[in-house]
Design a protein around this motif. Structure first.
Motif, PDB file in Angstrom:
ATOM      1  N   VAL A   1       0.870  -1.180   0.000  1.00 42.19           N
ATOM      2  CA  VAL A   1       0.000   0.000   0.000  1.00 42.19           C
ATOM      3  C   VAL A   1       0.902   1.223   0.000  1.00 42.19           C
ATOM      4  CG1 VAL A   1      -1.784   1.289   1.223  1.00 42.19           C
ATOM      5  CG2 VAL A   1      -1.804  -1.229   1.284  1.00 42.19           C
ATOM      6  N   ARG A   2       0.754   2.074  -1.025  1.00 45.58           N
ATOM      7  CA  ARG A   2       1.645   3.215  -1.170  1.00 45.58           C
ATOM      8  C   ARG A   2       0.843   4.489  -1.456  1.00 45.58           C
ATOM      9  NH1 ARG A   2       3.952   1.732  -5.385  1.00 45.58           N
ATOM     10  NH2 ARG A   2       3.142   3.173  -6.950  1.00 45.58           N
ATOM     11  N   PRO A   3       0.919   5.493  -0.583  1.00 46.84           N
ATOM     12  CA  PRO A   3       0.233   6.764  -0.869  1.00 46.84           C
ATOM     13  C   PRO A   3       0.818   7.421  -2.119  1.00 46.84           C
ATOM     14  CG  PRO A   3       0.932   6.640   1.435  1.00 46.84           C
ATOM     15  CD  PRO A   3       1.604   5.508   0.721  1.00 46.84           C
ATOM     16  N   GLU A   4      -0.066   7.950  -2.969  1.00 45.15           N
ATOM     17  CA  GLU A   4       0.359   8.704  -4.152  1.00 45.15           C
ATOM     18  C   GLU A   4       0.214  10.204  -3.909  1.00 45.15           C
ATOM     19  OE1 GLU A   4       1.802   7.665  -6.799  1.00 45.15           O
ATOM     20  OE2 GLU A   4       1.493   5.491  -6.736  1.00 45.15           O
ATOM     21  N   THR A   5      -0.960  10.598  -3.376  1.00 42.29           N
ATOM     22  CA  THR A   5      -1.224  11.978  -2.954  1.00 42.29           C
ATOM     23  C   THR A   5      -1.954  11.879  -1.619  1.00 42.29           C
ATOM     24  OG1 THR A   5      -3.425  12.170  -3.968  1.00 42.29           O
ATOM     25  CG2 THR A   5      -1.522  12.635  -5.380  1.00 42.29           C
ATOM     26  N   THR A   6      -2.388  12.998  -1.083  1.00 45.08           N
ATOM     27  CA  THR A   6      -3.129  12.953   0.175  1.00 45.08           C
ATOM     28  C   THR A   6      -4.466  12.231   0.031  1.00 45.08           C
ATOM     29  OG1 THR A   6      -4.072  15.133  -0.322  1.00 45.08           O
ATOM     30  CG2 THR A   6      -2.089  15.065   1.049  1.00 45.08           C
ATOM     31  N   ALA A   7      -4.983  12.155  -1.196  1.00 46.07           N
ATOM     32  CA  ALA A   7      -6.286  11.532  -1.410  1.00 46.07           C
ATOM     33  C   ALA A   7      -6.216  10.246  -2.222  1.00 46.07           C
ATOM     34  CB  ALA A   7      -7.230  12.508  -2.108  1.00 46.07           C
TER      35      ALA A   7
END
Length: 351
Positions: free
Chosen positions: A43-49
């Motif tokens: 699981v990797r955040p790309e942007t805040t959303a």
């Protein structure tokens, strides 16, 4: 009979009345004869959303082609919810989706998914695919519409040193633009890959009413095979421009949603899900698919925009309205698409 099938039949003697797969599922959650599953591996955040979720599918998954999508099922508050997501990983490998928190299911996936979680899956599908031969390409994307194109880029560039691709991506601002760092790196590594970012809060939207903006952004756009994916208005405008330019055959469009009426005349009604023994009050503009899902009814679904017809359900009696045209359907036994139909009075559904 295959060796695996023979072994399962032999094992069933000892597991009856349960099936061997039921016991295997206790050891390996991906083992199921009834439902294709996958386990979240990263699981990797790309942007805040937005979040990219990688998963390893179990037996029965067909390797995806670049640009395809798949149905993903997840349990939320004890109810299995299904949505369709473009696969952003390169073709052939373990899949991944990039989800922006917009709506109940997408917000849950973007913010609540953890490594080790189990997804329910349906095999990849879709015709938004790369051309079979070498050809200059133009990719026009907006917002999360870049996800299937990212699969194409990640697939094509490592395989073809002569790839000639222009990607024009529109996002609200720099902070919300997906894959910005990776795209910049790819453009540095591949001479034939050119990226243009359009930040609508600063630059405004691309004007497709004339060719002026497009001529400036990609002067040779008429000679390129073009793929466009993004908001419905952007797709409609692009289709009109290519049609006016007498080039409709060079444009391929991927839609995430269908165009529905902005105002729905009339009132909703009571929706009765006969087989599920549920009765729900619904307004005139909420699709029956969403009404059923919110009530805990296991609703068949696919594209959720009136294309794939996976959601077809018999109308036992009553009235429903097509949200694209406003047409009221009241013929008993008709198959209705629940993703683009709403209650137009009391209606009984065979589900």
């Amino acid at each position: 009979m295959g060796l695996k099938s023979a072994a399962m039949r032999a094992a069933s003697v000892f597991t009856h009345p349960a099936k061997p797969h039921d016991f295997l599922a206790l050891i390996n959650p991906l083992s199921s004869a009834r439902q294709l599953r996958g386990v979240v591996t990263a699981v990797r955040p790309e942007t805040t959303a937005s979040t990219t979720i990688s998963f390893r599918p179990g037996d029965g998954w067909s390797p995806h082609d670049a640009g395809q999508w798949a149905r993903i099922g997840v349990e939320i508050d004890g109810v299995r919810q299904w949505r369709s997501y473009s696969l952003s990983a390169p073709a052939g490998g373990d899949p991944q989706i990039t989800v922006t928190a917009c709506g109940k299911v997408s917000a849950h996936l973007a913010h609540e998914t953890r490594v080790g979680d189990i997804f329910f899956l349906a095999p990849p599908q879709g015709e938004f695919l790369l051309p079979t031969g070498p050809r200059p390409l133009l990719m026009l994307t907006g917002g999360s519409g870049i996800t299937p194109v990212m699969s194409m880029v990640r697939t094509l560039l490592p395989k073809r040193a002569d790839a000639d691709v222009v990607l024009i991506h529109s996002a609200r601002d720099r902070e919300s633009a997906l894959f910005g760092a990776e795209l910049a790196q790819l453009a540095t590594q591949h001479e034939g890959f050119h990226v243009v970012h359009r930040y609508t809060s600063e630059d405004g939207r691309i004007d497709f009413s004339t060719t002026t903006d497009l001529d400036a952004l990609c002067p040779d756009w008429r000679s390129r095979k073009t793929y466009v994916c993004g908001p419905a208005a952007m797709l409609d405008d692009a289709e009109k421009l290519w049609l006016d330019a007498n080039l409709p055959g060079s444009l391929t469009v991927e839609r995430f949603e269908t165009t529905k009426l902005t105002e729905v005349a009339g009132e909703g009604g009571t929706v009765i899900f006969e087989k599920s023994d549920r009765e729900v009050e619904a307004d005139a503009s909420t699709p029956l698919l969403e009404v059923g899902e919110e009530a805990g009814v296991l609703m068949p679904s696919g594209c959720r925009m009136g294309i794939c017809r996976t959601c077809l359900t018999p109308l036992l009696s009553g009235r429903v309205r097509d949200l694209r045209t406003g047409e009221v359907i009241d013929t008993e036994g008709d198959l209705i698409q629940t993703c683009i139909s709403a209650a137009a009075g009391t209606c009984h559904l065979d589900i």
